[in-house]
Scaffold this active site. Structure first.
Site, PDB file in Angstrom:
ATOM      1  N   VAL A  60       0.891  -1.254  -0.010  1.00  0.00           N
ATOM      2  CA  VAL A  60       0.008   0.038  -0.197  1.00  0.00           C
ATOM      3  C   VAL A  60       0.881   1.035   0.102  1.00  0.00           C
ATOM      4  CG1 VAL A  60      -1.709   1.464   1.315  1.00  0.00           C
ATOM      5  CG2 VAL A  60      -2.015  -1.320   1.192  1.00  0.00           C
ATOM      6  N   ALA A 105       4.605   3.977   2.898  1.00  0.00           N
ATOM      7  CA  ALA A 105       3.972   2.947   2.286  1.00  0.00           C
ATOM      8  C   ALA A 105       4.131   1.632   3.051  1.00  0.00           C
ATOM      9  CB  ALA A 105       5.077   2.580   1.068  1.00  0.00           C
ATOM     10  N   LYS A 106       3.653   0.456   2.987  1.00  0.00           N
ATOM     11  CA  LYS A 106       4.042  -0.629   3.749  1.00  0.00           C
ATOM     12  C   LYS A 106       3.483  -1.663   3.065  1.00  0.00           C
ATOM     13  CE  LYS A 106       5.085  -1.530   8.079  1.00  0.00           C
ATOM     14  NZ  LYS A 106       6.137  -0.675   8.846  1.00  0.00           N
ATOM     15  N   GLY A 107       4.177  -2.853   3.393  1.00  0.00           N
ATOM     16  CA  GLY A 107       3.705  -4.034   2.517  1.00  0.00           C
ATOM     17  C   GLY A 107       3.743  -5.310   3.476  1.00  0.00           C
ATOM     18  N   ASP A 146      10.364  -5.265   8.318  1.00  0.00           N
ATOM     19  CA  ASP A 146       9.358  -5.311   9.472  1.00  0.00           C
ATOM     20  C   ASP A 146       9.268  -6.525   9.957  1.00  0.00           C
ATOM     21  OD1 ASP A 146       7.334  -3.032  10.253  1.00  0.00           O
ATOM     22  OD2 ASP A 146       6.168  -4.823  10.083  1.00  0.00           O
TER      23      ASP A 146
END
Ligand SMILES: NC(=O)c1ccc[n+]([C@@H]2O[C@H](COP(=O)([O-])OP(=O)(O)OC[C@H]3O[C@@H](n4cnc5c(N)ncnc54)[C@H](O)[C@@H]3O)[C@@H](O)[C@H]2O)c1
Length: 416
Positions: A60, A105-107, A146
């Site tokens: 995202v 952003a992050k995934g 992460d």
């Protein structure tokens, strides 16, 4: 309770409050509240036993108004799109709070790393990278580690991306191994950032480091480093809390010895120089600084009234629910919100990206000195904004961040 613990609803609650106080117009609210892009991929991966499995992954990109997207990738069985969305928006606000030129952003990939071999994890990582390859890049979106991903994962992403580009692109990810374009000081950066902002808060309270009693939840990257650096700064780390037990020593735990003990035994428990204590109670010990540095939603409407610290330094992302905020405010706890307190990590990730693009690497002193400058300036920006506008620190951090992102969005204008 389910609503209180939903990370996207928690992110929305803080956003709405800051947007209202800033008098953001409706249109801008809609723009900043919505993630710019949400990518879902279903990745076929051959398992070691010959079976074929399909894993679902997300990336995202919440905002690229101030620069490329920036944010980690997590591998966990309970990853949801809502969680990735919330984490992506937090990255936007965090980068804006410390004023570094990144968006958010992050995934995540839904998988259980405990059940997967190293080579299965490598295949998941490479195929996930290949599926989102058009959307990431040093100028587009820069992933990082992460939960359950690490420097090895970053090296695989970097290699996969580089194979597609036909040349080595180190700046595609941060959190890489030092010899593959990583930055000095990155492993310690988040804990070090926690120390820098805590030192500033202690000055406001007139508490000397040697009189500071600290309780830390989580003895991993963030909590372990914060413990080590705070102990070196002279603080008394009176309690360390882990998932399998907690320790207490009113004179301060010897963190270096505890690190050796944990390395040898795999746990902090049975450490002879501190007493065992119930981990649920340890969080509520009377102390000067409480550092939740393990996971989200540990301070909620159910227990916030039991918190007995003067200063809350949020090492983890989202450790306090939005409902608990009001209870802490009533108790006059000085909260250093996650988007400020743990921003040391993304700040040194920014330094890593800069160094990769320059092809010139800094020594550790320079990294730490620049980190200190950014953390202190950001702390002062937020605290003086909070005082000026008579809001709590978290609201101030969100207001400063939203204002910066709204400014960039407005100045750039809406294309087409
Ligand atoms: N690593 C970074 O640079 C960074 C940066 C910003 C924010 N964060 C956030 O900080 C938090 C911790 O990240 P990390 O990188 O240190 O992870 P980590 O996995 O290295 O450490 C987490 C530690 O918490 C412990 N833990 C898990 N559940 C627990 C529980 N119920 N009670 C007590 N301890 C528990 C784990 O055993 C582990 O030792 C996460 O919320 C993460 O998103 C990390």
């Amino acid at each position: 309770m389910e609503k209180e613990l939903n990370p996207w609803l928690a992110a929305e609650a803080r956003f709405d409050q800051a947007a209202r106080l800033l008098n953001l117009d409706d249109g801008m609210r809609k723009v900043l509240a919505s993630p710019a892009r949400e990518i879902t991929v279903h990745i076929p991966v051959g398992l070691d036993d010959g079976r074929l499995e399909v894993f679902t992954g997300y990336r995202v990109q919440h905002s690229i108004a101030r620069g490329p997207g920036k944010g980690g990738i997590r591998f966990a069985p309970d990853v949801t799109l809502d969680e990735v969305r919330a984490l992506a928006s937090w990255m936007t606000w965090k980068c804006a709070v410390v004023n570094i030129p990144f968006g958010g952003a992050k995934g995540g990939v839904i998988c259980d790393p405990k059940l997967l071999s190293n080579s299965e994890l490598e295949r998941i990582t490479r195929r996930y990278t290949a599926e989102i390859i058009e959307f990431i890049g040093p100028e587009k979106d820069v992933p990082a580690p992460d939960m359950n991903t690490n420097e090895q994962t970053m090296a695989w992403i970097m290699d996969t991306y580089s194979m597609h580009m036909r040349h080595t692109v180190t700046a595609i990810v941060t959190g890489k191994p030092l010899n593959l374009g990583g930055s000095r000081g990155r492993p310690e950066a988040t804990g070090r950032g926690c120390l820098f902002v805590t030192l500033q808060a202690l000055k406001l309270f007139g508490i000397r480091p040697e009189d500071t009693r600290v309780v830390i939840q989580g003895f991993g990257n963030v909590g372990g480093m914060a413990a080590r650096l705070m102990a070196r700064a002279g603080f008394k780390v009176i309690s360390i809390i882990e998932w399998d037990g907690a320790l207490y020593n009113k004179n301060g735990i010897d963190i270096e010895k505890l690190m050796v003990h944990r390395k040898e035994t795999g746990s902090i428990t049975d450490f002879s120089e501190a007493e065992p204590i119930d981990p649920h109670e340890a969080m509520f010990l009377e102390c000067d600084v409480l550092v939740p540095a393990a996971k989200e939603n540990v301070i909620t409407s159910q227990n916030a009234d039991k918190v007995r610290c003067k200063i809350l330094c949020e090492g983890a992302n989202g450790p306090t629910t939005a409902v608990a905020d009001a209870i802490l405010a009533e108790k006059r706890v000085f909260v250093m919100p996650d988007i400020l307190a743990n921003a040391g990590g993304v700040t040194v990730s920014y330094f890593e990206w800069v160094q990769d693009r320059q092809g010139f690497f800094w020594n550790e002193d320079l990294v730490n000195q620049r980190l200190e400058e950014i953390m202190i300036n950001s702390f002062q920006d937020i605290v003086s904004y909070a005082n000026k506008h008579k809001v709590d620190n978290r609201t101030a951090a969100y207001m400063v961040a939203l204002d910066r992102v709204a400014f960039a969005t407005k100045m750039r204008g809406i294309y087409a």
